[in-house]
Design a protein around this motif. Structure first.
Motif, mmCIF file in Angstrom:
data_model
loop_
_atom_site.group_PDB
_atom_site.id
_atom_site.type_symbol
_atom_site.label_atom_id
_atom_site.label_comp_id
_atom_site.label_asym_id
_atom_site.label_seq_id
_atom_site.Cartn_x
_atom_site.Cartn_y
_atom_site.Cartn_z
ATOM 1 N N ASP A 18 0.811 -1.215 0.000
ATOM 2 C CA ASP A 18 0.000 0.000 0.000
ATOM 3 C C ASP A 18 0.844 1.264 0.000
ATOM 4 O O ASP A 18 0.380 2.325 0.427
ATOM 5 N N GLU A 19 2.091 1.163 -0.474
ATOM 6 C CA GLU A 19 2.978 2.315 -0.547
ATOM 7 C C GLU A 19 3.577 2.413 -1.944
ATOM 8 O O GLU A 19 3.650 1.429 -2.674
ATOM 9 N N ILE A 20 4.024 3.636 -2.273
ATOM 10 C CA ILE A 20 4.917 3.804 -3.400
ATOM 11 C C ILE A 20 6.234 4.311 -2.828
ATOM 12 O O ILE A 20 6.257 5.070 -1.859
ATOM 13 N N ARG A 21 7.351 3.856 -3.435
ATOM 14 C CA ARG A 21 8.681 4.161 -2.908
ATOM 15 C C ARG A 21 9.608 4.639 -4.008
ATOM 16 O O ARG A 21 9.479 4.234 -5.158
ATOM 17 N N ARG A 22 10.557 5.465 -3.581
ATOM 18 C CA ARG A 22 11.592 5.954 -4.482
ATOM 19 C C ARG A 22 12.847 6.227 -3.673
ATOM 20 O O ARG A 22 12.769 6.676 -2.527
ATOM 21 N N THR A 23 14.000 5.987 -4.282
ATOM 22 C CA THR A 23 15.275 6.389 -3.708
ATOM 23 C C THR A 23 15.849 7.492 -4.584
ATOM 24 O O THR A 23 15.876 7.371 -5.811
ATOM 25 N N ILE A 24 16.287 8.562 -3.940
ATOM 26 C CA ILE A 24 16.907 9.694 -4.630
ATOM 27 C C ILE A 24 18.370 9.736 -4.219
ATOM 28 O O ILE A 24 18.676 9.709 -3.025
ATOM 29 N N ALA A 25 19.265 9.817 -5.193
ATOM 30 C CA ALA A 25 20.689 9.986 -4.924
ATOM 31 C C ALA A 25 21.051 11.439 -5.241
ATOM 32 O O ALA A 25 21.088 11.834 -6.410
ATOM 33 N N ALA A 26 21.293 12.214 -4.209
ATOM 34 C CA ALA A 26 21.670 13.617 -4.372
ATOM 35 C C ALA A 26 23.171 13.707 -4.663
ATOM 36 O O ALA A 26 23.924 12.780 -4.357
ATOM 37 N N PRO A 27 23.621 14.819 -5.236
ATOM 38 C CA PRO A 27 25.044 14.966 -5.520
ATOM 39 C C PRO A 27 25.926 14.930 -4.265
ATOM 40 O O PRO A 27 27.061 14.482 -4.324
ATOM 41 N N ASP A 28 25.387 15.421 -3.139
ATOM 42 C CA ASP A 28 26.148 15.443 -1.890
ATOM 43 C C ASP A 28 25.166 15.585 -0.722
ATOM 44 O O ASP A 28 23.959 15.763 -0.929
ATOM 45 N N PHE A 29 25.702 15.491 0.490
ATOM 46 C CA PHE A 29 24.837 15.530 1.677
ATOM 47 C C PHE A 29 24.092 16.862 1.834
ATOM 48 O O PHE A 29 22.881 16.854 2.087
ATOM 49 N N PRO A 30 24.762 18.017 1.687
ATOM 50 C CA PRO A 30 24.007 19.273 1.822
ATOM 51 C C PRO A 30 22.846 19.378 0.828
ATOM 52 O O PRO A 30 21.773 19.874 1.174
ATOM 53 N N THR A 31 23.055 18.889 -0.396
ATOM 54 C CA THR A 31 21.969 18.919 -1.378
ATOM 55 C C THR A 31 20.839 17.990 -0.963
ATOM 56 O O THR A 31 19.659 18.333 -1.116
ATOM 57 N N ALA A 32 21.176 16.840 -0.402
ATOM 58 C CA ALA A 32 20.142 15.919 0.082
ATOM 59 C C ALA A 32 19.268 16.609 1.129
ATOM 60 O O ALA A 32 18.039 16.485 1.102
ATOM 61 N N ILE A 33 19.893 17.356 2.025
ATOM 62 C CA ILE A 33 19.130 18.052 3.067
ATOM 63 C C ILE A 33 18.269 19.167 2.459
ATOM 64 O O ILE A 33 17.122 19.369 2.873
ATOM 65 N N ARG A 34 18.787 19.866 1.461
ATOM 66 C CA ARG A 34 17.975 20.895 0.782
ATOM 67 C C ARG A 34 16.756 20.263 0.113
ATOM 68 O O ARG A 34 15.657 20.831 0.138
ATOM 69 N N ILE A 35 16.953 19.098 -0.503
ATOM 70 C CA ILE A 35 15.824 18.390 -1.125
ATOM 71 C C ILE A 35 14.777 18.045 -0.072
ATOM 72 O O ILE A 35 13.580 18.279 -0.270
ATOM 73 N N VAL A 36 15.221 17.507 1.058
ATOM 74 C CA VAL A 36 14.283 17.164 2.137
ATOM 75 C C VAL A 36 13.537 18.409 2.607
ATOM 76 O O VAL A 36 12.319 18.370 2.831
ATOM 77 N N ASP A 37 14.252 19.520 2.738
ATOM 78 C CA ASP A 37 13.618 20.758 3.192
ATOM 79 C C ASP A 37 12.524 21.202 2.216
ATOM 80 O O ASP A 37 11.422 21.578 2.633
ATOM 81 N N GLU A 38 12.794 21.124 0.926
ATOM 82 C CA GLU A 38 11.787 21.516 -0.064
ATOM 83 C C GLU A 38 10.607 20.537 -0.081
ATOM 84 O O GLU A 38 9.455 20.952 -0.249
ATOM 85 N N ILE A 39 10.895 19.257 0.093
ATOM 86 C CA ILE A 39 9.810 18.273 0.193
ATOM 87 C C ILE A 39 8.938 18.591 1.403
ATOM 88 O O ILE A 39 7.704 18.532 1.323
ATOM 89 N N ALA A 40 9.570 18.952 2.510
ATOM 90 C CA ALA A 40 8.817 19.267 3.735
ATOM 91 C C ALA A 40 7.854 20.428 3.520
ATOM 92 O O ALA A 40 6.715 20.391 3.997
#
Length: 91
Positions: A18-40
């Motif tokens: 009952d879920e859909i899943r995805r893995t995102i590979a960001a260029p680096d850790f700070p970018t990963a956190i920026r992506i999470v912030d925008e998703i939030a």
């Protein structure tokens, strides 16, 4: 709802129960956190929140509508927004 048809428009996502899943590979850790912030921000606006597991520069996301116990239109709307955010950041 035709989940398979909706997933055709979201090729990075896969169904698991009952879920859909995805893995995102960001260029680096700070970018990963920026992506999470925008998703939030988007999730808050939709009042629909993904499960996010952060592992260095990889984000593992799961979407479902917990109060319905199933996938709903909101899951696919947020998945599309997440795809756009990831693409904007080169992920």
């Amino acid at each position: 709802m035709d989940v398979d048809s909706k997933l055709n428009d979201l090729p990075e996502w896969r169904r698991e129960g009952d879920e859909i899943r995805r893995t995102i590979a960001a260029p680096d850790f700070p970018t990963a956190i920026r992506i999470v912030d925008e998703i939030a921000v988007q999730a808050e606006e939709l009042n629909h929140h993904p499960d996010i597991d952060i592992r260095w520069r990889k984000l593992h996301l799961a979407l479902t509508t917990h109060d319905k116990g199933a996938l709903t239109e909101n899951d696919f709307i947020l998945a599309g927004l997440i795809d756009a955010i990831a693409a904007k950041h080169g992920a």
